[in-house]
Design an enzyme around this catalytic site. Structure first.
Site, PDB file in Angstrom:
ATOM      1  N   HIS A   1       0.755  -0.747  -0.190  1.00  0.00           N
ATOM      2  CA  HIS A   1      -0.071   0.246   0.073  1.00  0.00           C
ATOM      3  C   HIS A   1       0.840   1.138   0.243  1.00  0.00           C
ATOM      4  CE1 HIS A   1      -3.275  -2.484   1.409  1.00  0.00           C
ATOM      5  NE2 HIS A   1      -4.258  -1.680   0.636  1.00  0.00           N
TER       6      HIS A   1
ATOM      7  N   LYS B   1      -0.490   4.979   4.469  1.00  0.00           N
ATOM      8  CA  LYS B   1      -1.410   4.063   5.091  1.00  0.00           C
ATOM      9  C   LYS B   1      -1.045   4.062   6.545  1.00  0.00           C
ATOM     10  CE  LYS B   1      -3.701  -0.609   4.843  1.00  0.00           C
ATOM     11  NZ  LYS B   1      -5.983  -0.031   5.440  1.00  0.00           N
TER      12      LYS B   1
END
Length: 258
Positions: free
Chosen positions: A148, A152
């Site tokens: 990700h 995040k």
């Protein structure tokens, strides 16, 4: 019943995407909610906005609330939604067990839909992976790698954990006992009853999840790659259309839709 929504955290990445997709689909956006310091940035939408959910929810009790924020905010919004009868769609991840228990308790008397990943593709994958795990058997080791963007906050991702939970259940394992989040040094041979869950963070990657079934002389790799946040927004709006026809009683998920 026409669908109308209230977007929480409207100035964030997911909030903006939900508004964009809703407008493209002709869905009514009754209001947006965000921090006081961010409300001025939302003026261009020409939509009712406030930082206090009570003021908005009481004004639009039929609107579906959509929340992709933080566990603390999501719990708070679910509590206010219960007060005024608003259904709520939650795409937040990173809940503690205690927070998740609170969500499940609230869902007994209010309409709550939660999914760590609103993508239809991921949820179809979650539905089919247990069969693969059972057919292949314990000789095939399971490893999960998720990638990700560098913004995040939680790790591993909620989706990776949901995949791990699904696979551990299919093999009748306790995930708390078999999950391996890090390997370093002389760790010895890999136990057969183990699920590796590894995290990569960097750049602006929307989300990539790869599941490995590694057996004698062969390897199966299954990858889901999200190229845009739009697919999460589309899933959330699909859930919103669905939940207005449901009754309170339990926590709903994407498994109830697909």
């Amino acid at each position: 019943m026409d669908l109308s929504i209230i977007v929480i955290g409207a100035s964030g990445r997911m909030g903006k995407t939900i508004i964009q997709v809703a407008q493209e689909q002709g869905i009514i956006i009754d209001a947006v909610i965000d921090r006081p310091t961010r409300l001025t940035s939302l003026a261009s939408y020409n939509i009712a906005s406030d930082s206090e959910p009570d003021k908005i929810f009481s004004r639009y009790p039929q609107a579906v609330v959509i929340d992709f924020t933080t566990p603390e905010t999501s719990i708070s919004m679910a509590q206010v939604a219960q007060k005024y009868g608003n259904p709520i769609i939650i795409g937040t991840t990173g809940f503690t067990l205690e927070q998740f228990d609170t969500l499940e308790t609230l869902a007994k008397t209010s309409r709550i839909f939660w999914s760590p990943n609103m993508s239809i593709g991921i949820n179809v994958l979650l539905k089919t992976l247990p069969q693969m795990a059972q057919i292949l058997g314990n000789e095939y080791n399971i490893e999960i790698v998720e990638v990700h963007h560098n913004k995040k906050k939680d790790a591993p991702s909620g989706t990776a954990m949901r995949i791990a939970e699904t696979l551990s259940t299919s093999r009748h394992w306790d995930l708390e006992k078999v999950a391996c989040y890090n390997r370093e040094g002389i760790v010895g041979e890999r136990p057969q009853e183990q699920i590796g869950i590894q995290t990569i963070r960097g750049g602006d990657v929307v989300g990539v999840h790869t599941i490995y079934f590694i057996g004698p002389g062969e390897r199966i790799e299954i990858t889901h790659q999200a190229d845009s946040r739009k697919n999460f927004a589309q899933g959330a709006l699909k859930a919103a259309e669905w939940i207005i026809k449901q009754k309170a009683g339990r926590l709903y998920t994407m498994m109830d839709i697909i």
